[in-house]
Scaffold this motif. Structure first.
Motif, PDB file in Angstrom:
ATOM      1  N   TYR B  18      11.532   6.842  -0.320  1.00 34.95           N
ATOM      2  CA  TYR B  18      10.713   5.855  -1.026  1.00 34.95           C
ATOM      3  C   TYR B  18      11.596   4.727  -1.538  1.00 34.95           C
ATOM      4  CZ  TYR B  18       7.241   4.186  -4.463  1.00 34.95           C
ATOM      5  OH  TYR B  18       6.344   3.442  -5.199  1.00 34.95           O
ATOM      6  N   PRO B  39      -8.387   4.226   3.021  1.00 39.15           N
ATOM      7  CA  PRO B  39      -9.436   3.653   2.172  1.00 39.15           C
ATOM      8  C   PRO B  39      -9.574   4.377   0.838  1.00 39.15           C
ATOM      9  CG  PRO B  39     -10.393   4.806   4.066  1.00 39.15           C
ATOM     10  CD  PRO B  39      -8.897   4.803   4.259  1.00 39.15           C
ATOM     11  N   LEU B  40      -9.108   5.597   0.772  1.00 41.29           N
ATOM     12  CA  LEU B  40      -9.204   6.368  -0.462  1.00 41.29           C
ATOM     13  C   LEU B  40      -8.406   5.727  -1.587  1.00 41.29           C
ATOM     14  CD1 LEU B  40     -10.296   9.185  -1.515  1.00 41.29           C
ATOM     15  CD2 LEU B  40      -7.988  10.010  -1.085  1.00 41.29           C
ATOM     16  N   CYS B  41      -7.219   5.246  -1.259  1.00 36.60           N
ATOM     17  CA  CYS B  41      -6.327   4.819  -2.339  1.00 36.60           C
ATOM     18  C   CYS B  41      -5.780   3.417  -2.143  1.00 36.60           C
ATOM     19  CB  CYS B  41      -5.168   5.792  -2.468  1.00 36.60           C
ATOM     20  SG  CYS B  41      -4.290   6.008  -0.938  1.00 36.60           S
ATOM     21  N   GLY B  42      -6.130   2.786  -1.033  1.00 36.91           N
ATOM     22  CA  GLY B  42      -5.685   1.418  -0.837  1.00 36.91           C
ATOM     23  C   GLY B  42      -4.295   1.290  -0.239  1.00 36.91           C
ATOM     24  N   ASP B  43      -3.686   2.414   0.191  1.00 36.55           N
ATOM     25  CA  ASP B  43      -2.393   2.301   0.862  1.00 36.55           C
ATOM     26  C   ASP B  43      -2.562   1.505   2.156  1.00 36.55           C
ATOM     27  OD1 ASP B  43      -1.370   3.841  -1.097  1.00 36.55           O
ATOM     28  OD2 ASP B  43      -0.996   5.615   0.122  1.00 36.55           O
ATOM     29  N   LYS B  64       2.472  -1.209   1.665  1.00 37.98           N
ATOM     30  CA  LYS B  64       2.585  -0.763   0.285  1.00 37.98           C
ATOM     31  C   LYS B  64       1.732   0.477   0.117  1.00 37.98           C
ATOM     32  CE  LYS B  64      -0.693  -4.440  -0.767  1.00 37.98           C
ATOM     33  NZ  LYS B  64      -0.997  -5.626  -1.528  1.00 37.98           N
ATOM     34  N   GLY B  65       2.181   1.323  -0.763  1.00 40.17           N
ATOM     35  CA  GLY B  65       1.430   2.555  -0.950  1.00 40.17           C
ATOM     36  C   GLY B  65       2.177   3.494  -1.860  1.00 40.17           C
ATOM     37  N   CYS B  66       1.668   4.695  -1.931  1.00 41.86           N
ATOM     38  CA  CYS B  66       2.289   5.689  -2.800  1.00 41.86           C
ATOM     39  C   CYS B  66       3.546   6.219  -2.144  1.00 41.86           C
ATOM     40  CB  CYS B  66       1.313   6.819  -3.098  1.00 41.86           C
ATOM     41  SG  CYS B  66       0.901   7.815  -1.656  1.00 41.86           S
ATOM     42  N   SER B  67       4.320   6.955  -2.914  1.00 44.03           N
ATOM     43  CA  SER B  67       5.615   7.404  -2.418  1.00 44.03           C
ATOM     44  C   SER B  67       5.452   8.345  -1.228  1.00 44.03           C
ATOM     45  CB  SER B  67       6.384   8.097  -3.532  1.00 44.03           C
ATOM     46  OG  SER B  67       5.667   9.235  -3.974  1.00 44.03           O
ATOM     47  N   ILE B  68       4.419   9.160  -1.249  1.00 43.64           N
ATOM     48  CA  ILE B  68       4.276  10.132  -0.160  1.00 43.64           C
ATOM     49  C   ILE B  68       3.946   9.418   1.149  1.00 43.64           C
ATOM     50  CG2 ILE B  68       2.828  12.026   0.703  1.00 43.64           C
ATOM     51  CD1 ILE B  68       2.877  13.207  -2.073  1.00 43.64           C
ATOM     52  N   ARG B 125      -3.535  14.581  -1.056  1.00 40.61           N
ATOM     53  CA  ARG B 125      -2.402  13.729  -0.687  1.00 40.61           C
ATOM     54  C   ARG B 125      -2.067  13.824   0.808  1.00 40.61           C
ATOM     55  NH1 ARG B 125       0.446  12.169  -5.055  1.00 40.61           N
ATOM     56  NH2 ARG B 125       0.984  10.421  -3.710  1.00 40.61           N
TER      57      ARG B 125
END
Lengths: 407, 148
Positions: B18, B39-43, B64-68, B125
């Motif tokens: 990350y 679409p769930l989280c906007g990644d 862009k997105g979450c670390s995972i 996740r």
């Protein structure tokens, strides 16, 4: 009786459980609320002692079921200051209520070139039905902008509410920003040009005392499951004269008066809009939720949530979180969307979950609003009657921990 | 069976990629550019692929997105770069099986990627972890095997 969240909390069996071996800190009530024993018991009682179909049979048990169902309707009407129970239609929830207007009143009254005005902060449930509607009809969908504090730009009303506007559909309280919108001001502008006003009260109903007359709404929708009631029940309230003129929604049993092989006439309101066997136990449960909340007192509920929100904003600010939505509390409900630099909301949500904290992370069914805020996602904590300052403390500690992981 | 605590998963595997993503940025020239989101989280992810005959010669990503999701994609680029299209496809299918909770004998081939298995314990996740891989699978479909 003074309001004591620690006592209220005892009404909710779910708090006797643990999550990940920790005390359950449920901060996602804007998504769906927990259910008190009073509501759960009422539903069980209905199934155990009153269950039969309503309005159809002439035996005593059916009369009991009908009385329970209609009693719930009366409670749901009283809760929002509706003049008569017959102006309250039971639906599956706010989404179905809004779609009901799309397929009935809007089809009858909104033509090609006409405009429907919503706002930049709407939940998808008050956006997608209108996107679909304007595609079908050639009408036009407009969005009243918000300012950087997350308030509606009422200064632009003159530009957005015009002779072409036929419907203004907006939320009373934002599920992301917490903003409580000046619906009356907007309704006045809408009525001045002959437009109707549909209020999405899904977020407001659990937390605020309001009255459809004071709002001067024409239609108002709210859901049971966010206000201590079961899923599968909701309300569409409408002015009687409008409901009378609207065509039916679903076709089926109960919504008819007389049926021939090739045609039918319609039942009186609200039954014209309640085809098929309704979600009886859910409606009865929703009525019990109304009774429960009225027992606590909606003013006390609001007061309690203001205290929690004030405390949460203060604590989140102290750890450097970015907070979205209005900073003053007078027009803000107990929903706090925030971000912490360097920690994606999804990561945060997973990490705080380890501490027993349930928060929402993502776009909150409001993707256009996320774009307006310039973020892909936010974390969101939302408060209700069973939350305590201790819950906020656990949240803050857990958020700090998530920061630590990424430091 | 790999057992990883959430903290270990983050600290030992995810955070490295990350913070220091491999193969991040545009790849020019490229044969395929795919933009996908969760679409769930906007990644959001952009995946660049360059083919050379039957091989995946180059791969990079942006987004862009979450670390995972970002770490999983970064690890993916390291793993599949230079592989034949078929091998890249097989690795992707193995990862997807692993995320579906299916135990397979050949997981050793995945090397470091096995550490992502910890994500299986956090079902919501999994979509984050698979965003890059699902995008790759689509991109590989567009790769033209050399005519033989």
């Amino acid at each position: 009786m003074t309001f004591d969240a620690a006592v209220v909390r005892k009404d909710f069996p779910i708090f006797e459980t643990e999550t990940r071996g920790k005390r359950l800190v449920y901060l996602d009530s804007a998504n769906t609320s927990q259910k008190p024993r009073q509501v759960l018991d009422r539903i069980t009682q209905f199934y155990e002692t009153e269950n039969a179909n309503v309005h159809r049979a002439v035996y005593e048990l059916s009369e009991k079921a009908t009385a329970a169902y209609e009693g719930a309707r009366a409670a749901c009407a009283r809760f929002i200051g509706a003049p008569a129970p017959r102006s309250v239609v039971f639906t599956r929830g706010t989404t179905e209520s809004i779609n009901l207007i799309r397929f009935t009143w809007a089809r009858q009254n909104v033509r090609e070139g006409d405009e429907i005005l919503i706002t930049e902060m709407e939940h998808h449930s008050n956006l997608i039905p209108w996107q679909l509607f304007v595609q079908e009809t050639g009408s036009i969908l407009r969005h009243l902008p918000i300012d950087d504090d997350g308030r509606l730009r009422t200064d632009l009303l003159e530009e957005y509410v015009t002779e072409k506007t036929k419907l203004v559909s907006l939320s009373l309280m934002s599920n992301v920003l917490g903003t409580i919108n000046p619906v009356r001001t907007i309704a006045d502008a809408a009525h001045a040009v002959g437009a109707k006003v549909l209020v999405d009260a899904a977020q407001a109903a659990p937390h605020l005392r309001f009255d459809v007359n004071d709002l001067d709404a024409d239609f108002l929708a709210y859901s049971s499951h966010k206000m201590c009631g079961p899923t599968g029940a909701g309300v569409l309230w409408g002015r009687e004269e409008l409901l009378e003129e609207m065509p039916p929604f679903h076709g089926g049993g109960e919504m008819i008066r007389e049926v021939w092989a090739d045609r039918a006439t319609w039942n009186e309101i609200p039954y014209k809009f309640e085809a098929g066997t309704p979600n009886l136990a859910q409606a009865v449960g929703m009525g019990a939720a109304v009774d429960y909340l009225e027992g606590l007192g909606m003013e006390a509920v609001r007061e309690h949530e203001l205290e929690l929100t004030r405390y949460a904003l203060e604590r989140l600010e102290s750890i450097g979180a970015t907070i979205y939505g209005p900073r003053e509390l007078h027009d803000r409900g107990g929903v706090v969307s925030f971000n912490v630099e360097g920690v994606h909301p999804h990561d945060m949500s997973t990490i705080v979950d380890q501490e027993g904290v349930c928060i929402r992370a993502g776009h909150h069914c409001a993707q256009p609003l996320m774009r307006r805020l310039g973020v892909p996602a936010t974390a969101r904590a939302s408060f209700y009657i069973y939350n305590t300052p201790e819950d906020v403390d656990v949240l803050i500690e857990a958020v700090e921990k998530s920061k630590g992981w990424f430091a | 069976m790999v057992r990883v605590s959430l903290e270990d998963l983050y600290k030992e595997v995810i955070l490295d990629h990350y913070r220091t993503p491999r193969n991040k940025g545009r790849l020019d020239p490229h044969d395929v550019l795919l933009e996908r989101n969760n679409p769930l989280c906007g990644d959001e992810i952009e995946l660049f692929l360059k083919f050379e005959g039957d091989d995946l010669q180059g791969i990079s990503f942006d987004g862009k997105g979450c670390s995972i999701s970002l770490a999983s994609t970064s690890m993916m680029t390291e793993k599949v770069q230079g592989l034949s299209l078929e091998d890249a496809r097989q690795v992707t299918e193995s990862i997807k099986r692993m995320m579906a909770g299916e135990e397979e004998g050949d997981m050793n081939e995945l090397g470091d990627l096995v550490s992502l298995k910890g994500v299986v314990k956090y079902p919501v996740r999994i979509k984050c972890a698979l965003l890059g891989w699902n995008t790759l699978l689509e991109g590989l479909e567009e790769g033209k095997p050399a005519s033989t």
